[in-house]
Design a protein around this motif. Structure first.
Motif, PDB file in Angstrom:
ATOM      1  N   ARG A   1       1.805  16.805 -25.404  1.00  0.00           N
ATOM      2  CA  ARG A   1       2.546  17.523 -26.450  1.00  0.00           C
ATOM      3  C   ARG A   1       1.758  18.749 -26.922  1.00  0.00           C
ATOM      4  O   ARG A   1       2.312  19.834 -27.114  1.00  0.00           O
ATOM      5  CB  ARG A   1       2.825  16.594 -27.633  1.00  0.00           C
ATOM      6  N   THR A   2       0.451  18.569 -27.099  1.00  0.00           N
ATOM      7  CA  THR A   2      -0.401  19.680 -27.530  1.00  0.00           C
ATOM      8  C   THR A   2      -0.361  20.822 -26.512  1.00  0.00           C
ATOM      9  O   THR A   2      -0.265  21.996 -26.882  1.00  0.00           O
ATOM     10  CB  THR A   2      -1.845  19.191 -27.716  1.00  0.00           C
TER      11      THR A   2
ATOM     12  N   VAL B   1       2.049  21.516 -24.353  1.00  0.00           N
ATOM     13  CA  VAL B   1       3.378  22.122 -24.367  1.00  0.00           C
ATOM     14  C   VAL B   1       3.557  23.032 -25.578  1.00  0.00           C
ATOM     15  O   VAL B   1       4.177  24.101 -25.479  1.00  0.00           O
ATOM     16  CB  VAL B   1       4.450  21.011 -24.337  1.00  0.00           C
ATOM     17  N   GLU B   2       3.016  22.630 -26.718  1.00  0.00           N
ATOM     18  CA  GLU B   2       3.182  23.416 -27.936  1.00  0.00           C
ATOM     19  C   GLU B   2       2.218  24.597 -28.012  1.00  0.00           C
ATOM     20  O   GLU B   2       2.535  25.603 -28.650  1.00  0.00           O
ATOM     21  CB  GLU B   2       2.995  22.509 -29.157  1.00  0.00           C
ATOM     22  N   ARG B   3       1.096  24.473 -27.322  1.00  0.00           N
ATOM     23  CA  ARG B   3       0.060  25.502 -27.444  1.00  0.00           C
ATOM     24  C   ARG B   3       0.186  26.606 -26.402  1.00  0.00           C
ATOM     25  O   ARG B   3      -0.140  27.777 -26.671  1.00  0.00           O
ATOM     26  CB  ARG B   3      -1.312  24.839 -27.319  1.00  0.00           C
TER      27      ARG B   3
ATOM     28  N   LEU C   1       8.395  19.674 -18.616  1.00  0.00           N
ATOM     29  CA  LEU C   1       9.085  19.336 -19.854  1.00  0.00           C
ATOM     30  C   LEU C   1      10.570  19.107 -19.590  1.00  0.00           C
ATOM     31  O   LEU C   1      11.203  18.249 -20.211  1.00  0.00           O
ATOM     32  CB  LEU C   1       8.887  20.448 -20.888  1.00  0.00           C
TER      33      LEU C   1
ATOM     34  N   LEU D   1       9.012  12.788 -25.164  1.00  0.00           N
ATOM     35  CA  LEU D   1       8.607  14.088 -25.687  1.00  0.00           C
ATOM     36  C   LEU D   1       9.805  15.026 -25.765  1.00  0.00           C
ATOM     37  O   LEU D   1       9.986  15.736 -26.764  1.00  0.00           O
ATOM     38  CB  LEU D   1       7.511  14.679 -24.806  1.00  0.00           C
ATOM     39  N   ARG D   2      10.646  15.027 -24.730  1.00  0.00           N
ATOM     40  CA  ARG D   2      11.850  15.867 -24.754  1.00  0.00           C
ATOM     41  C   ARG D   2      12.756  15.491 -25.918  1.00  0.00           C
ATOM     42  O   ARG D   2      13.288  16.351 -26.626  1.00  0.00           O
ATOM     43  CB  ARG D   2      12.627  15.732 -23.443  1.00  0.00           C
TER      44      ARG D   2
ATOM     45  N   ARG E   1      11.394  16.671 -29.278  1.00  0.00           N
ATOM     46  CA  ARG E   1      11.514  18.121 -29.443  1.00  0.00           C
ATOM     47  C   ARG E   1      12.966  18.515 -29.709  1.00  0.00           C
ATOM     48  O   ARG E   1      13.231  19.405 -30.518  1.00  0.00           O
ATOM     49  CB  ARG E   1      10.971  18.837 -28.208  1.00  0.00           C
TER      50      ARG E   1
END
Length: 224
Positions: free
Chosen positions: A174-175, A177-179, A200, A209-210, A213
Motif C-alpha cells: 500500500r505504501t 502504491v501511494e508513494r 493494482l 487493497l483495491r 482504495r
C-alpha cells in the motif's frame, strides 16, 4: 531519464539479479541481489564496459545472497543491506538449504529505509517494505523499483516464512502504491518486470487493497 537495467536470472531457484546504470555509456553499475554465478555477472559487466560500484541487497534470504561475498571481494565493491538482516549474510549457514553454499560476508553499509544513497551516479531512495522478511528494503530510482520479494507480476512475497506477516506485507505494498507513480516499473526478485498500475489493477493478491482504495475514493466523492 530512466536508468538502464539489465536482468540476469541466476541461482538454483531463478532469482533475479539486476545491473543498473545511469545510462548506456556509464562506466559504473549498481548490482542488486547478486543471486548466483558471479563469473556470469562479471562477464556481463565487462561486456558493458562497467565496473561494480556497489552491491545492493534487498533482504537476507539465501537465494538473494549467493554471489554477494564473491562479487564484493572480487571487485572491492561495498555491500549495502538491511541492518536488521545482516546476520543472515554474516552467518548464512543456518538459513541455507542443503546443497547450496552462501559464503559469509560482513556488509559495509547498513540501511533501515528512509535513506537516499548515491551509487554509480544514481540516487536511490531506500524504502522499508517489511512483510516478506522483517527488515526488507526496496530501492527506487528514476521510475524503477527494485522490489525484491515484496511484489511480483501477478503475485506477492510469501508470508509463511519465519518473520513474515501478511498484514505487514500488504501495508508495505500500500505504501509503495501511494508513494510512487502508477507507471513505476517494478523489477521483482523473481519473474518478469511489471508496473505498479498493472498490479493494482489485476494482481489477485491485492483485491483487498483495491477494495479499500475504491471505498476511500467513494467516501471522498460523497464528501465533496
Amino acid at each position: 531519464m530512466a536508468v538502464v537495467v539489465e536482468q540476469l536470472e541466476l541461482g538454483p531457484i531463478g532469482t533475479n539479479c539486476y545491473l543498473v546504470r545511469a545510462d548506456r555509456g556509464a562506466s559504473e553499475a549498481a548490482v542488486v541481489d547478486p543471486s548466483g554465478d558471479v563469473a556470469g555477472i562479471r562477464l556481463r559487466l565487462a561486456s558493458m564496459g562497467a565496473r561494480c560500484a556497489a552491491v545492493l541487497v534487498t533482504h537476507g534470504h539465501w537465494d538473494h545472497l549467493v554471489g554477494v561475498a564473491d562479487l564484493a571481494e572480487g571487485t572491492g565493491a561495498p555491500v549495502w543491506m538491511p541492518g536488521g538482516e545482516r546476520a543472515l549474510l554474516e552467518d548464512p549457514a543456518p538459513w541455507t538449504p542443503a546443497g547450496v553454499t552462501v559464503r559469509p560476508h560482513t556488509p559495509d553499509r547498513l540501511l533501515d529505509g528512509g535513506e537516499t544513497i548515491d551509487v554509480a551516479g544514481i540516487s536511490f531512495e531506500v524504502l522499508a517494505v517489511p512483510g516478506h522478511s522483517p527488515a526488507h528494503l526496496a530501492y527506487h530510482a528514476q521510475g524503477a523499483l527494485f522490489s525484491g520479494d515484496v511484489l511480483f507480476a501477478g503475485s506477492v512475497g510469501r508470508t509463511d516464512l519465519p518473520g513474515s506477516d501478511w498484514p505487514t506485507l500488504l501495508a508495505s505494498i500500500r505504501t509503495l502504491v501511494e508513494r510512487l507513480p502508477p507507471e513505476t516499473v517494478v523489477y521483482p526478485g523473481h519473474g518478469p518486470a511489471t508496473t505498479l498500475a498493472a498490479e493494482l489493477a489485476t494482481n489477485p493478491f491485492l483485491a483487498e487493497l483495491r477494495a479499500s482504495r475504491t471505498a476511500a475514493a467513494a467516501a471522498g466523492d460523497a464528501g465533496d
